[in-house]
Design an enzyme around this catalytic site. Structure first.
Site, PDB file in Angstrom:
ATOM      1  N   GLU A   1       7.551  -4.642   2.310  1.00  0.00           N
ATOM      2  CA  GLU A   1       8.261  -4.077   1.158  1.00  0.00           C
ATOM      3  C   GLU A   1       7.488  -4.358  -0.133  1.00  0.00           C
ATOM      4  O   GLU A   1       7.331  -3.473  -0.988  1.00  0.00           O
ATOM      5  CB  GLU A   1       9.672  -4.661   1.044  1.00  0.00           C
ATOM      6  CG  GLU A   1      10.695  -4.026   1.963  1.00  0.00           C
ATOM      7  CD  GLU A   1      11.185  -2.678   1.440  1.00  0.00           C
ATOM      8  OE1 GLU A   1      10.615  -2.160   0.453  1.00  0.00           O
ATOM      9  OE2 GLU A   1      12.130  -2.142   2.019  1.00  0.00           O
TER      10      GLU A   1
ATOM     11  N   CYS B   1      15.067  -3.776   3.641  1.00  0.00           N
ATOM     12  CA  CYS B   1      15.184  -2.512   2.916  1.00  0.00           C
ATOM     13  C   CYS B   1      16.641  -2.163   2.659  1.00  0.00           C
ATOM     14  O   CYS B   1      17.057  -1.972   1.515  1.00  0.00           O
ATOM     15  CB  CYS B   1      14.510  -1.393   3.708  1.00  0.00           C
ATOM     16  SG  CYS B   1      14.641   0.234   2.902  1.00  0.00           S
TER      17      CYS B   1
END
Length: 222
Positions: free
Chosen positions: A208, A134
């Site tokens: 993700e 991230c």
């Protein structure tokens, strides 16, 4: 290669599924439906609240003032990032109170609690490897979506979002995260730990990709 590059090279399929996801491609070419972007952005605000907790956990897990300062800087960067979400959502009439009161999607819970669990059960290296897709990945995506700089995006519908992650301030955040990951690895990375760290990085990258997909799916809902 630094530790981040080694992790990325060790999980190529998971990484590609994340950074080349249709949500990212459509965001980049401006064809992403606003409903999908809005669904993503609201959940990403809730996501960031949990990531702020992860940096607070990093401070608790720290044994040096250098690590505590890194956690403090990460927490500050997360809180700054939420301002983008608040500003964009306000344009749709979604206030901060409404944002905070929105229920978390299962995908949001799955990813954020995975990261928190990595930190609670492991050490700082485990936690920062879980955070890396991230924290560093958004800078990678931002640069890829603005190869000629933010100014060249002109009236792109998602210029402000892309500019946030392609800009020098966020790229500096990502660079510091990579350097801190190297420093942690220098202290505690062993050959025996490497497969587990790769598995953590791969899992976070898959989560993700799932998060992007959640935005597409929610945006397609009536």
């Amino acid at each position: 290669m630094d530790v981040f590059e080694r992790l990325r090279a060790a999980a190529p399929d998971e990484w590609a599924a994340y950074v080349e996801h249709p949500f990212v491609r459509r965001l980049g070419d401006g064809t992403l439906p606003e409903a999908a972007f809005r669904a993503y952005l609201v959940q990403d605000y809730l996501f960031l609240i949990q990531f702020a907790r992860a940096y607070a956990l990093a401070a608790y897990k720290s044994r040096t003032t250098e690590d505590i300062r890194a956690a403090q800087a990460g927490l500050a960067a997360i809180l700054d990032e939420t301002e983008l979400h608040i500003r964009l959502c306000a344009r749709w009439g979604i206030g901060e109170e409404e944002l905070a009161a929105t229920p978390e999607e299962a995908t949001t819970v799955a990813y954020t609690r995975f990261v928190l669990d990595c930190g609670a059960a492991g050490d700082l290296l485990d936690l920062h490897v879980a955070l890396a897709p991230c924290v560093v990945g958004y800078a990678v995506i931002g640069e890829a979506l603005a190869p000629d700089g933010v100014a060249a995006l002109a009236d792109h519908p998602y210029r402000e979002w892309i500019g946030e992650y392609a800009g020098h301030p966020y790229r500096a955040v990502a660079a510091r995260a990579r350097a801190h990951l190297d420093a942690l690895a220098a202290r505690s990375l062993t050959e025996a730990r490497w497969p587990d760290l790769v598995a953590t990085f791969a899992a976070a990258s898959r989560l993700e990709a799932d998060f992007w997909q959640m935005g597409l799916d929610r945006g397609a809902s009536p």
